[in-house]
Design a protein around this motif. Structure first.
Motif, mmCIF file in Angstrom:
data_model
loop_
_atom_site.group_PDB
_atom_site.id
_atom_site.type_symbol
_atom_site.label_atom_id
_atom_site.label_comp_id
_atom_site.label_asym_id
_atom_site.label_seq_id
_atom_site.Cartn_x
_atom_site.Cartn_y
_atom_site.Cartn_z
ATOM 1 N N ARG A 197 0.612 -1.429 -0.485
ATOM 2 C CA ARG A 197 0.025 -0.106 0.137
ATOM 3 C C ARG A 197 0.940 0.974 0.700
ATOM 4 N NH1 ARG A 197 -3.760 -2.713 2.623
ATOM 5 N NH2 ARG A 197 -3.420 -2.011 4.819
ATOM 6 N N ASP A 252 1.796 0.376 -4.444
ATOM 7 C CA ASP A 252 0.401 0.943 -4.564
ATOM 8 C C ASP A 252 0.376 1.888 -4.495
ATOM 9 O OD1 ASP A 252 -0.148 -1.827 -4.613
ATOM 10 O OD2 ASP A 252 -1.605 -1.814 -3.012
ATOM 11 N N ALA A 253 1.228 2.911 -3.929
ATOM 12 C CA ALA A 253 0.998 4.520 -3.716
ATOM 13 C C ALA A 253 2.152 5.020 -4.699
ATOM 14 C CB ALA A 253 2.111 4.648 -2.589
ATOM 15 N N ASN A 305 2.351 4.009 -8.136
ATOM 16 C CA ASN A 305 1.312 3.126 -9.454
ATOM 17 C C ASN A 305 0.410 4.754 -9.173
ATOM 18 O OD1 ASN A 305 2.702 1.684 -10.053
ATOM 19 N ND2 ASN A 305 1.463 -0.230 -9.171
ATOM 20 N N GLN A 306 -0.676 4.893 -8.174
ATOM 21 C CA GLN A 306 -1.244 5.624 -8.142
ATOM 22 C C GLN A 306 -0.471 6.997 -8.577
ATOM 23 O OE1 GLN A 306 -3.702 5.894 -4.506
ATOM 24 N NE2 GLN A 306 -4.845 4.959 -4.869
ATOM 25 N N GLN A 349 -1.587 8.074 -13.239
ATOM 26 C CA GLN A 349 -2.476 8.877 -13.477
ATOM 27 C C GLN A 349 -2.497 8.985 -15.388
ATOM 28 O OE1 GLN A 349 -2.444 11.571 -10.531
ATOM 29 N NE2 GLN A 349 -4.243 10.506 -9.270
#
Ligand code: NA
Ligand code: NA
Lengths: 347, 171, 454
Positions: free
Chosen positions: A334, A338-339, A341-342, A346
């Protein structure tokens, strides 16, 4: 380096001895992606061993039918197989976990669990009674959610949804009112085209494009919650493996490792062009599962997994281990993958 | 005669099995039709029901193979055979049964024994989550085929022998 | 070498007249024993026997066989089939061979409702052979026509052969394009093959019919006398009564597939259920007769599957004794030109069709040759349809043409095997002609998929 297989020292036969192995698979010969793993494995082993170990690949149905690969390796008819462990659920329920489970771990996490998290030794334990040594043999990455001719906008739309969704995913769908249908792969295309079923899952853009499913369905849903990081497997007949000298044993293991990584790399790269072709050339509508639906599917998945584990102690043992790892890696990813990739991807 | 009693008894068993298979056929048809109706009309599906149809299908021809043999239903290339005398036909069938059919069945049993035994040892279940889960029974049909067909083959052997020994002709 | 001796031996032993299924399995077993003793046999092939047997037991697609057979037996025993064909024969009475043409139309419709050759040949044999023989048709012609029409299920969609070919070809096509450096490859799917096979399938039916008309003109004595029935109202009503139920049934089966009510396999259940209901409602089937229908279905089904079981051991032993190497040897060095390579492959597959069944050929031979042929620039749809036609022919070619066995299995004893073999020869010729036509005009196969899928 992943831990070496605890497979004994290997017999100390003279190194000039040659071995001819058969490798049976669950895929049609030359099947894109999945089917390339055994081909490349054979090629690499033949080369690395200087011809001392030659592996011949048999496609599905060539020597034995697709779903007889496990038995064929177990009984020694073929020395090796390439398949996916969830097909052997009927023989030992725990096997499902080593492929992929609904809302389970992705490819990176599965490789972590198997190679450094203790997953591999559990897998060996589960297969040992069958005289089979398992080796990870590729990964598809997160699959796609499937091909639909019905839109899914709410939970209500799952009710009565006729979908070919094998294994645990199908059971999860059934909990929410869906109708999992079992169909021979041979009738899949026709059934989707005529509307006998509303939806089917397959693999990901690269395989789906090759299969031509865009010619039979309109909507392409993501993500593939039912198979978030499908691990393929090599199975080696333990007795055959033991009869190899130590260097050939190492070659088998290293070749499997290289192929395991290779498949993920290939899918990662090929899926890009295939998805582009599906959307821009073939006009497929790409859809994300609604959040509401994903949340309920996930709840149902937890319920199904708990019930399955209650039926079989080995399954419970493996699942507990798996879930503990997933919890840990989830917390870490997370704030890492994940952090990142976000932010990075974008639009 | 003792021998005849045995042949008659096997014949009766095969006949019963054939009738049983007929009923299985009817059941298979009804269930297969039910699968379609449930899915299309009621949006209901059952993997277990679909598997039941498949099991019945397998039972049909494995348990019915002996019945078919009794009724001379296994197809022959009869270019010469049809012209031959009953004695000559009996020779062909006697030798064929002894040298081809029975060894073939024996070999199937030999090769499949462990395969079926393993399925029993693990009470092998379905690949599907909602499946019927009686794969060990389904696999046992391979051995059931050997048994039903093998039994009737013995009866045929008796009949052929009788023709060759010139006994009263029997049905 | 030993593989070929095995083949020849099986042919010889078959002539003794012992049941085909047991000759296939039993003779192969003797060769397996000799091969094992002399070290000529790769034992792994024998080990695959239980896996293959279970594969036959567990094959969902093959469920269509008993269901379709039951539909056929029900229509026959309830005399619905007879009434249909009598009526059609009278309707087409003005044309010699009218009944034969009717049978071909019915066969074409059946072919469109199932993809399993065993099912269509048996159903056609039950429905129409007795009617044709009773009307004095030449037995050889009748048997040949029914066998050929029965194998149409293989080429008119849906078809198992095309589905399997679709699997293998789509992989081979990807492979070929990747080898040529095309990474966003074109694809070929089962749907493409279905669309591609439709026109050649219909042309094939037309060729069968043209041949029949030509025969009726040149050798009218082969066909029944013409009966001129006046087309008045009473006749029209009898006609409709006889015609509507069975034809309606076939459209029910077709419709349930096309409307997505049932998969092709399930559609067989719809057909059998419909036939049974029809026969019971019209009181043309007593309870006793129903039991007869059921046991007859069991008999025919067991006959069909025992052949598959015998063939399973035969093909394993054939390959274990070096048949595998033989095939590789024939096909490993394809000539460079696309015409030469295609011709060689088609010829080898045609010849293998005498020995192996279509599934074995699809799984073993096609993956070996298809990538090369596609890299030479052949259209995958054309190749698929061509292979489909070629494999369809193998059902008709003696000694191991399964269609011949299946028809023989349900034919009255008066029809001899020799007559049957004689009867299919012209139809094999028509198959070859059709392949030539497709070679000359590939557009026959490629036009429709292009129109449907762009
Ligand atoms: Na999948
Ligand atoms: Na068809």
């Amino acid at each position: 380096q992943p831990p070496p297989a605890d497979s004994g020292a290997g017999s100390s036969v003279q190194s000039s001895e040659t071995f001819q192995w058969k490798l049976v698979t669950s895929w049609p010969k030359n099947f894109p992606g999945l089917g390339m793993a055994p081909e490349r494995f054979a090629e690499r082993v033949n080369k690395m061993s200087g011809g001392r170990l030659t592996v011949t690949v048999y496609g599905a149905g060539d020597l034995v039918p697709a779903f007889e690969v496990f038995d064929a390796v177990s009984q020694g008819t073929a020395e090796m197989g390439h398949s996916a462990s969830y097909y052997w659920k009927g023989k030992t329920p725990a096997s499902q976990i080593f492929t992929s489970i609904p809302f389970g771990m992705n490819a990176q996490q599965m490789n972590g669990w198997l190679n450094y998290g203790g997953g591999m030794s559990l897998w060996r334990e589960v297969y040992a009674p069958f005289g089979i040594l398992p080796l990870a043999g590729g990964n598809t990455g997160v699959q796609m959610g499937g091909w639909f001719n019905k839109e899914i906008n709410s939970l209500e739309d799952l009710k009565g949804l006729k979908m070919r969704l094998p294994g645990l995913g199908g059971e999860v769908l059934a909990r929410l009112g869906g109708v999992p249908v079992t169909l021979p792969g041979r009738e899949l295309f026709t059934a989707l085209q005529t509307g006998a079923i509303d939806a089917t899952e397959w693999v990901g853009p690269y395989n789906d494009l090759a299969f031509g499913l865009h010619k039979a369905a309109k909507y392409y849903y993501y993500p593939g919650w039912h198979e978030p990081g499908t691990v393929l497997e090599f199975m080696v007949n333990q007795a055959a493996f033991n009869s190899l000298p130590a260097d050939l044993q190492a070659i088998v293991e290293i070749a499997a490792q290289s192929v395991n990584q290779d498949m993920l790399d290939e899918y990662t790269s090929r899926n890009i062009a295939a998805l582009d072709a599906l959307v821009n050339e073939h006009g497929i509508e790409l859809r994300r599962w609604p959040d509401e639906v994903l949340v309920e599917l996930r709840k149902a998945a937890q319920l199904v997994m708990a019930e399955e584990a209650a039926k079989d102690p080995t399954m419970k043992k493996v699942l507990d281990h798996y879930q503990a790892f997933q919890q840990g890696v989830g917390a870490y990813h997370r704030i890492s993958e994940d952090a990142y990739n976000q932010i990075a991807h974008q639009e | 005669m003792v021998g005849w009693g045995l042949v008659d008894r096997i014949d009766r068993i095969s006949e019963r099995l054939g009738q049983l298979c007929g009923l299985l056929m009817l059941l298979m048809l009804l269930l297969a039709f039910l699968v379609v109706v449930l899915r299309y009309v009621f949006d209901l599906g059952s993997i277990a029901l679909q598997e039941a149809v498949l099991y019945l299908h397998g039972a049909l021809f494995t348990l019915g193979a002996g019945f078919t043999l009794k009724h001379q239903g296994h197809v022959r290339v009869d270019i010469f055979y049809r012209e031959w005398s009953p004695r000559r036909k009996a020779w062909v069938d006697l030798l064929g049964t002894l040298l081809l059919l029975l060894p073939f069945l024996g070999f199937i049993a030999l090769q499949s024994w462990d395969y079926v035994a393993n399925a029993w040892a693990r009470m092998e279940g379905s690949v599907e989550a909602g499946g019927l889960g009686l794969v060990y029974l389904q696999k046992s049909l391979i051995l059931a085929l050997v048994l039903t067909l093998g039994l009737q083959a013995l009866a045929e052997l008796g009949r052929n022998l009788a023709v060759l020994l010139d006994r009263e002709s029997r049905p | 070498m030993m593989a070929l001796v095995l083949f020849l031996c099986v042919c010889l032993v078959l002539l003794a007249g012992f049941p085909v299924a047991f000759v296939l399995g039993g003779t192969a077993l003797w060769f397996a024993a000799i091969g094992t003793l002399t070290g000529h046999l790769d034992g792994a092939f024998l080990g695959a026997l239980p896996n293959r047997l279970y594969g036959i037991l567990n094959n969902q697609v093959l469920m269509a066989v008993p269901l379709f057979v039951m539909m056929g037996v029900t229509l026959e025993r309830s005399r619905l089939a007879e009434q249909l064909l009598d009526a059609m024969a009278k309707l087409f009475g003005r044309v010699r061979a009218g009944l034969a043409l009717s049978v071909m139309v019915v066969g074409m419709l059946l072919a469109a409702s199932t993809g399993i050759v065993g099912a269509t040949v048996v159903t056609m044999g039950l429905l129409s052979l007795p009617a044709m023989l009773r009307r004095g048709y030449d037995p050889a012609y009748a048997a040949g026509a029914i066998c050929a029409t029965g194998t149409l299920g293989q080429i008119i969609p849906p078809s198992i052969a095309l589905v399997l070919l679709g699997d293998v070809l789509s992989s081979a096509f990807q492979q070929a394009q990747l080898k040529m450096g095309i990474f966003s490859p074109r694809t070929v799917s089962v749907g493409d093959l279905f669309a591609g096979a439709l026109i050649p399938g219909l042309v094939l039916v037309a060729l069968y019919m043209l041949y029949t008309l030509w025969l009726a003109w040149r050798r009218p004595q082969l066909f029944a006398e013409t009966e001129a029935v006046p087309l008045d109202w009473p006749f029209v009503i009898t006609l409709l009564k006889a015609l509507v139920p069975p034809i309606g049934l076939i459209f029910l089966v077709l419709g349930s597939i096309l409307l997505g009510v049932a998969t092709p396999t399930e559609a067989a259940a719809v057909g059998a259920f419909g036939a049974l209901t029809l026969a019971l409602v019209r009181r043309q089937l007593s309870a006793q007769a129903l039991l007869g229908v059921l046991t007859e279905t069991v008999k025919v089904t067991a006959m069909v599957f025992m052949i598959l079981i015998g063939a399973a051991l035969f093909s394993l032993v054939f390959r274990g004794l070096g048949g595998e190497a033989l095939i590789h040897g024939l096909l490993s060095d394809l000539p460079g030109g696309v015409v030469g390579a295609t011709l060689l492959v088609m010829l080898v597959i045609f010849l293998l069709g005498f020995i192996l069944d279509f599934i074995e050929i699809t799984f073993v031979v096609v993956p070996m040759v298809a990538p090369t042929l596609l890299m030479l620039g052949l259209d995958p749809i054309w190749l698929g349809v061509m292979l489909g036609l070629n494999l369809q022919t193998s059902f008709l070619t003696p000694p191991f043409g399964f269609a011949l066995f299946y028809l023989r299995g349900v034919a009255p004893p008066s029809l001899t095997s020799a007559t049957l073999y004689r009867g299919v020869i012209p139809f094999i010729g028509i198959q070859i002609l059709m392949m030539l036509l497709l070679a000359l005009w590939p557009v026959l196969a490629t036009w429709l998929p292009e129109r449907i899928y762009g």
